[in-house]
Write a protein that holds these residues in place. Structure first.
Motif, PDB file in Angstrom:
ATOM      1  N   ARG A  62       0.833  -1.209   0.000  1.00 52.19           N
ATOM      2  CA  ARG A  62       0.000   0.000   0.000  1.00 52.19           C
ATOM      3  C   ARG A  62       0.868   1.260   0.000  1.00 52.19           C
ATOM      4  O   ARG A  62       0.563   2.236  -0.701  1.00 52.19           O
TER       5      ARG A  62
ATOM      6  N   LEU B 216       2.294   1.760  -3.541  1.00 50.59           N
ATOM      7  CA  LEU B 216       1.277   2.212  -4.494  1.00 50.59           C
ATOM      8  C   LEU B 216       0.835   3.642  -4.202  1.00 50.59           C
ATOM      9  O   LEU B 216       0.546   4.409  -5.129  1.00 50.59           O
ATOM     10  N   SER B 217       0.801   4.021  -2.928  1.00 47.52           N
ATOM     11  CA  SER B 217       0.400   5.390  -2.604  1.00 47.52           C
ATOM     12  C   SER B 217       1.436   6.399  -3.081  1.00 47.52           C
ATOM     13  O   SER B 217       1.085   7.503  -3.525  1.00 47.52           O
ATOM     14  N   ARG B 218       2.740   6.042  -2.995  1.00 51.18           N
ATOM     15  CA  ARG B 218       3.766   6.948  -3.505  1.00 51.18           C
ATOM     16  C   ARG B 218       3.696   7.086  -5.019  1.00 51.18           C
ATOM     17  O   ARG B 218       4.158   8.086  -5.582  1.00 51.18           O
ATOM     18  N   LEU B 219       3.127   6.096  -5.683  1.00 48.33           N
ATOM     19  CA  LEU B 219       2.978   6.148  -7.133  1.00 48.33           C
ATOM     20  C   LEU B 219       1.630   6.726  -7.559  1.00 48.33           C
ATOM     21  O   LEU B 219       1.287   6.699  -8.748  1.00 48.33           O
ATOM     22  N   GLY B 220       0.843   7.215  -6.587  1.00 51.16           N
ATOM     23  CA  GLY B 220      -0.413   7.881  -6.918  1.00 51.16           C
ATOM     24  C   GLY B 220      -1.619   6.987  -6.944  1.00 51.16           C
ATOM     25  O   GLY B 220      -2.668   7.393  -7.468  1.00 51.16           O
ATOM     26  N   THR B 221      -1.525   5.779  -6.398  1.00 51.33           N
ATOM     27  CA  THR B 221      -2.658   4.850  -6.383  1.00 51.33           C
ATOM     28  C   THR B 221      -3.036   4.551  -4.942  1.00 51.33           C
ATOM     29  O   THR B 221      -2.174   4.233  -4.108  1.00 51.33           O
ATOM     30  N   THR B 222      -4.314   4.644  -4.653  1.00 54.52           N
ATOM     31  CA  THR B 222      -4.812   4.384  -3.307  1.00 54.52           C
ATOM     32  C   THR B 222      -5.655   3.119  -3.321  1.00 54.52           C
ATOM     33  O   THR B 222      -6.627   3.012  -4.085  1.00 54.52           O
ATOM     34  N   VAL B 223      -5.289   2.161  -2.498  1.00 52.15           N
ATOM     35  CA  VAL B 223      -6.024   0.901  -2.391  1.00 52.15           C
ATOM     36  C   VAL B 223      -6.224   0.583  -0.916  1.00 52.15           C
ATOM     37  O   VAL B 223      -5.519   1.101  -0.043  1.00 52.15           O
TER      38      VAL B 223
ATOM     39  N   GLN C  95      -8.544  -4.942  -0.979  1.00 50.43           N
ATOM     40  CA  GLN C  95      -8.309  -5.034  -2.413  1.00 50.43           C
ATOM     41  C   GLN C  95      -6.982  -5.696  -2.753  1.00 50.43           C
ATOM     42  O   GLN C  95      -6.697  -5.915  -3.933  1.00 50.43           O
TER      43      GLN C  95
END
Length: 375
Positions: A72, A75-82, A86
Motif C-alpha cells: 500500500r 502504491l500510494s507513492r505512485l499515486g494509487t490508493t487501495v 483489495q
C-alpha cells in the motif's frame, strides 16, 4: 617379476616422498598485504527493506500484514490508493536486502546484493526487486538496489506434492545495487599510518618495523604492540598511494605459532611438521565387550484346548564376551614432532580418532608444546 619390482620401487619412492614432505616446514617470506591491513581500510555493511514482485503465486499470503502495508505504501507513492481488502495477490513478498560497500567506492559503481524473504513466501524465483534504499550504520542511504533476482533453487507444490531444491527464499541481485554516495577510507591520521596484523605476534610486528625502516629510513616505523605497527608519513599527500604500494610489497618471514587442528567429526589432524613433543610413553588399550541375547519361545502345545489361560513362555539366553587384548598398543617416543608421532601411531594401526584422543592427553600431560584447536 620385473613388473612387480618396478611397482615396489614406485611405491617405495612415493612413501619416501610423503615422508619428506611431512618433515619440519620452514616459514617462507610473505608480503605485508597477506599479513594484515591498514587501519581504516575496511568494508561497510549495508541493509535495506523492500518488496519483490512478479512471483508466480509463491509470495506472501494474506496473513502477512507487513506485506500488505508495504505494498500500500509503494502504491500510494505512485499515486494509487487501495485498501487492504483489495490486496489479495500472492505475487508479492517482503524481503530484506543486504550488501557490502567496499572501502573505496565512487558514485555509479555497481555492487552485488543478497535478497532474503522475511515473510511466508515459498520462493523468490522469477521475482523483481523494487527500488530499495541501502542504509549504512549511520542510517544514511549509500546505494539503491533494484532488478531481477537470480534464485539458486526452486519450490513447486501441487495437491500435497512438493518438489524443492536448495533454498529458494534467498536470491542474488547480481550487480543490482548502485552506489549513490562516494566513500573513501581515511587511513592517514595526524601524519601516521597504522598497520594491523591479522595474526598478532610481537616478533612479526618487530620484523615488519625493521624491514620498513631499512627501506625508508630509521624511525619511519615502530612496533607498538603485537598487532599494530605505526608508520610515519611526512611526504606529499599525492604520493601516499605510491608509498602504501611500496609498503605492501615488502616481504617478511612471519613467526609460526605451533598449533594442532583436529576435527573430531571427520577424523582429520592437521599440524605443522615442526610442532615439538617431549619424551612420552603412550599406552593405548581397548576392552571390547560383546553381549549376545537369544530369545526362545516355549509353546505348550500338549495342553492346547484344555486350558485357555496358558500362554507361551519366552526364554532369553545371554552370552557375555570380554576381550581386552584387541588393539593394545604401547609406544615410546623420545623428543620428536607431531608428524613423527602420527606416523608411528599409524604404523601401530591406531585409528585417527584414537590419535586425536592421544594428542589431547599428551597436551594435558604437558608434553605437547602447541595449542590444540578442536573444530
Amino acid at each position: 617379476m620385473i613388473m612387480v619390482s618396478c611397482v615396489r620401487t614406485l611405491i617405495a619412492g612415493a612413501l619416501l616422498f610423503l615422508t619428506a614432505i611431512a618433515g619440519p616446514a620452514m616459514a617462507q617470506e610473505v608480503q605485508l598485504r597477506g599479513l594484515g591491513r591498514f587501519d581504516g581500510w575496511r568494508e561497510n555493511a549495508l541493509i535495506g527493506y523492500g518488496l519483490v514482485t512478479g512471483l508466480a503465486g509463491s509470495g506472501d499470503t494474506r496473513r502477512n500484514a507487513v506485506t500488505r502495508q508495504a505494498l500500500r505504501n509503494v502504491l500510494s507513492r505512485l499515486g494509487t490508493t487501495v485498501t487492504e481488502d483489495q490486496i489479495s495477490s500472492r505475487n508479492v513478498a517482503v524481503v530484506m536486502v543486504i550488501a557490502t560497500l567496499p572501502a573505496s567506492a565512487n558514485v555509479g559503481d555497481r555492487i552485488d546484493a543478497t535478497v532474503s524473504s522475511i515473510g511466508d513466501a515459498r520462493s523468490l524465483a522469477g521475482g523483481t526487486l523494487l527500488m530499495t534504499p541501502m542504509l549504512g550504520p549511520d542510517q544514511r542511504p549509500y546505494a539503491l538496489a533494484q532488478g531481477a533476482l537470480v534464485a539458486g533453487g526452486y519450490s513447486f507444490e501441487s495437491e500435497l506434492n512438493q518438489q524443492q531444491r536448495n533454498y529458494p527464499t534467498t536470491a542474488l541481485l547480481q550487480s543490482g545495487a548502485t552506489v549513490e554516495s562516494a566513500v573513501d577510507a581515511q587511513i592517514l591520521k595526524n601524519g601516521e599510518l597504522s598497520f594491523l596484523l591479522s595474526d598478532p605476534s610481537f616478533g612479526t610486528a618487530q620484523r615488519i618495523a625493521e624491514i620498513i625502516n631499512s627501506r625508508f629510513g630509521f624511525g619511519t616505523a615502530s612496533a607498538k604492540s603485537a598487532d599494530q605497527v605505526k608508520v610515519r608519513f611526512a611526504g606529499d599527500p599525492s604520493t601516499l598511494t605510491a608509498f602504501l604500494a611500496q609498503i605492501e610489497t615488502l616481504s617478511v618471514r612471519p613467526e609460526s605459532h605451533p598449533r594442532v587442528v583436529v576435527n573430531e567429526r571427520t577424523g582429520t589432524i592437521v599440524a605443522g611438521g615442526d610442532v615439538q613433543i617431549s619424551s612420552v610413553a603412550i599406552s593405548q588399550g581397548d576392552i571390547k565387550i560383546t553381549i549376545k541375547a537369544e530369545n526362545y519361545a516355549s509353546q505348550p502345545g500338549f495342553i492346547a484346548g484344555f486350558a485357555n489361560d496358558v500362554r507361551s513362555l519366552v526364554v532369553t539366553n545371554t552370552k557375555l564376551d570380554v576381550d581386552d587384548t584387541v588393539g593394545d598398543t604401547v609406544v615410546r617416543f623420545p623428543n620428536t614432532t607431531v608428524g613423527d608421532l602420527v606416523q608411528g601411531l599409524s604404523r601401530s594401526r591406531v585409528s585417527t580418532r584414537r590419535m586425536i584422543s592421544i594428542l589431547q592427553a599428551i597436551k594435558t600431560a604437558g608434553a605437547l608444546h602447541a595449542d590444540i584447536i578442536v573444530q
